[in-house]
Design a protein around this motif. Structure first.
Motif, mmCIF file in Angstrom:
data_model
loop_
_atom_site.group_PDB
_atom_site.id
_atom_site.type_symbol
_atom_site.label_atom_id
_atom_site.label_comp_id
_atom_site.label_asym_id
_atom_site.label_seq_id
_atom_site.Cartn_x
_atom_site.Cartn_y
_atom_site.Cartn_z
ATOM 1 N N PHE A 1 -2.866 0.668 -3.808
ATOM 2 C CA PHE A 1 -1.860 0.952 -2.779
ATOM 3 C C PHE A 1 -1.682 2.440 -2.475
ATOM 4 O O PHE A 1 -1.560 2.807 -1.302
ATOM 5 N N PRO A 2 -1.641 3.345 -3.467
ATOM 6 C CA PRO A 2 -1.488 4.775 -3.134
ATOM 7 C C PRO A 2 -2.604 5.294 -2.224
ATOM 8 O O PRO A 2 -2.344 6.086 -1.309
ATOM 9 N N THR A 3 -3.822 4.850 -2.480
ATOM 10 C CA THR A 3 -4.938 5.268 -1.626
ATOM 11 C C THR A 3 -4.770 4.728 -0.215
ATOM 12 O O THR A 3 -4.978 5.441 0.762
ATOM 13 N N VAL A 4 -4.376 3.470 -0.109
ATOM 14 C CA VAL A 4 -4.167 2.854 1.209
ATOM 15 C C VAL A 4 -3.066 3.592 1.968
ATOM 16 O O VAL A 4 -3.174 3.836 3.178
ATOM 17 N N LEU A 5 -2.005 3.965 1.263
ATOM 18 C CA LEU A 5 -0.905 4.692 1.900
ATOM 19 C C LEU A 5 -1.382 6.027 2.450
ATOM 20 O O LEU A 5 -1.051 6.402 3.585
ATOM 21 N N LEU A 6 -2.183 6.730 1.684
ATOM 22 C CA LEU A 6 -2.734 8.004 2.152
ATOM 23 C C LEU A 6 -3.682 7.789 3.324
ATOM 24 O O LEU A 6 -3.743 8.616 4.239
ATOM 25 N N MET A 7 -4.414 6.682 3.303
ATOM 26 C CA MET A 7 -5.353 6.385 4.385
ATOM 27 C C MET A 7 -4.629 6.108 5.699
ATOM 28 O O MET A 7 -5.212 6.246 6.775
ATOM 29 N N VAL A 8 -3.369 5.714 5.618
ATOM 30 C CA VAL A 8 -2.571 5.491 6.825
ATOM 31 C C VAL A 8 -1.915 6.788 7.287
ATOM 32 O O VAL A 8 -1.921 7.120 8.475
ATOM 33 N N ILE A 9 -1.373 7.541 6.339
ATOM 34 C CA ILE A 9 -0.583 8.728 6.680
ATOM 35 C C ILE A 9 -1.447 9.898 7.131
ATOM 36 O O ILE A 9 -1.179 10.524 8.164
ATOM 37 N N VAL A 10 -2.494 10.220 6.371
ATOM 38 C CA VAL A 10 -3.290 11.428 6.633
ATOM 39 C C VAL A 10 -3.944 11.417 8.021
ATOM 40 O O VAL A 10 -3.792 12.372 8.791
ATOM 41 N N PRO A 11 -4.685 10.356 8.402
ATOM 42 C CA PRO A 11 -5.289 10.374 9.745
ATOM 43 C C PRO A 11 -4.249 10.346 10.856
ATOM 44 O O PRO A 11 -4.484 10.888 11.942
ATOM 45 N N SER A 12 -3.105 9.723 10.588
ATOM 46 C CA SER A 12 -2.054 9.699 11.595
ATOM 47 C C SER A 12 -1.549 11.106 11.873
ATOM 48 O O SER A 12 -1.359 11.493 13.032
ATOM 49 N N LEU A 13 -1.342 11.871 10.825
ATOM 50 C CA LEU A 13 -0.877 13.250 10.999
ATOM 51 C C LEU A 13 -1.916 14.096 11.730
ATOM 52 O O LEU A 13 -1.562 14.967 12.540
ATOM 53 N N MET A 14 -3.184 13.836 11.463
ATOM 54 C CA MET A 14 -4.238 14.555 12.181
ATOM 55 C C MET A 14 -4.245 14.189 13.651
ATOM 56 O O MET A 14 -4.399 15.042 14.527
ATOM 57 N N ALA A 15 -4.035 12.918 13.947
ATOM 58 C CA ALA A 15 -4.055 12.456 15.340
ATOM 59 C C ALA A 15 -2.879 13.019 16.126
ATOM 60 O O ALA A 15 -3.033 13.414 17.281
#
Length: 207
Positions: A114-128
């Motif tokens: 779950f922590p990895t999945v959470l980062l996979m959602v947050i990080v690209p969103s912030l970049m976008a």
């Protein structure tokens, strides 16, 4: 809007298929036990660059000028930029989640997913939310400068992730998993909405 989304899908499959292949490779590396789940986060970070790249592709092909002759509002055009970006990254994240859970079950692992999945959602969103309004504002003429800024941000985030950023997320989530995840997702959603409004304003001012 359906036609615009179809155009984006064709653009990705034809011009950015190597980006998809690299994303798939990093996801595989992230799923493999002992290889470092941060590769999966980096895969989404790299995939988020499609947001700005497709805007520049529209300008280079002249589509942005042609689209202004069509009965399309600026809100519709900008919304497709966000939909394509988020749907692509979320599909990739979903594939990783399923694969990671299967592998963890197969090897009888206990490592958290779950922590990895959470980062996979947050990080690209912030970049976008950064890349879309910036690219719309400066356009293809100043795109190299914008791209350098985005690459610098990617490197900074990538170094953080490679420097045990995933473990940091695990430690934070251990405090209160539900509360931390909820706050992080709410903040991410709010920044996405704010970025969307800003992008619409920027696009309409260029009309």
């Amino acid at each position: 809007m359906r036609g615009l989304l179809y155009k984006d899908r064709i653009l990705m499959l034809r011009q950015f298929r190597y980006l998809l292949l690299m994303d798939a490779l990093f996801l595989v590396m992230g799923v493999m036990p002992g290889k470092g789940s941060y590769w999966a986060v980096y895969a989404e970070l790299m995939l988020s660059t499609f947001a700005g790249a497709r805007i520049r592709a529209d300008e280079a092909s002249g589509w942005n000028r042609y689209s202004r002759l069509l009965p399309l509002s600026g809100k519709t055009v900008v919304t497709t930029y966000y939909i394509t970006t988020y749907v692509t990254t979320l599909l990739s994240t979903a594939l990783y989640t399923v694969a990671a859970l299967i592998v963890r079950y197969a090897v009888r692992g206990t490592y958290p997913v779950f922590p990895t999945v959470l980062l996979m959602v947050i990080v690209p969103s912030l970049m976008a939310v950064i890349s879309i309004p910036l690219t719309l504002r400066f356009g293809s003429l100043k795109a190299p400068i914008v791209q350098m800024i985005l690459i610098a941000l990617m490197v900074a985030v990538g170094v953080t992730i490679l420097g045990e950023g995933t473990n940091m997320a695990i430690q934070i989530l251990e405090v209160n998993t539900a509360l931390t995840a909820t706050v992080a997702l709410v903040v991410t959603a709010v920044t996405a909405v704010v970025s969307w409004f800003i992008s619409i304003r920027v696009y309409e001012r260029r009309e």
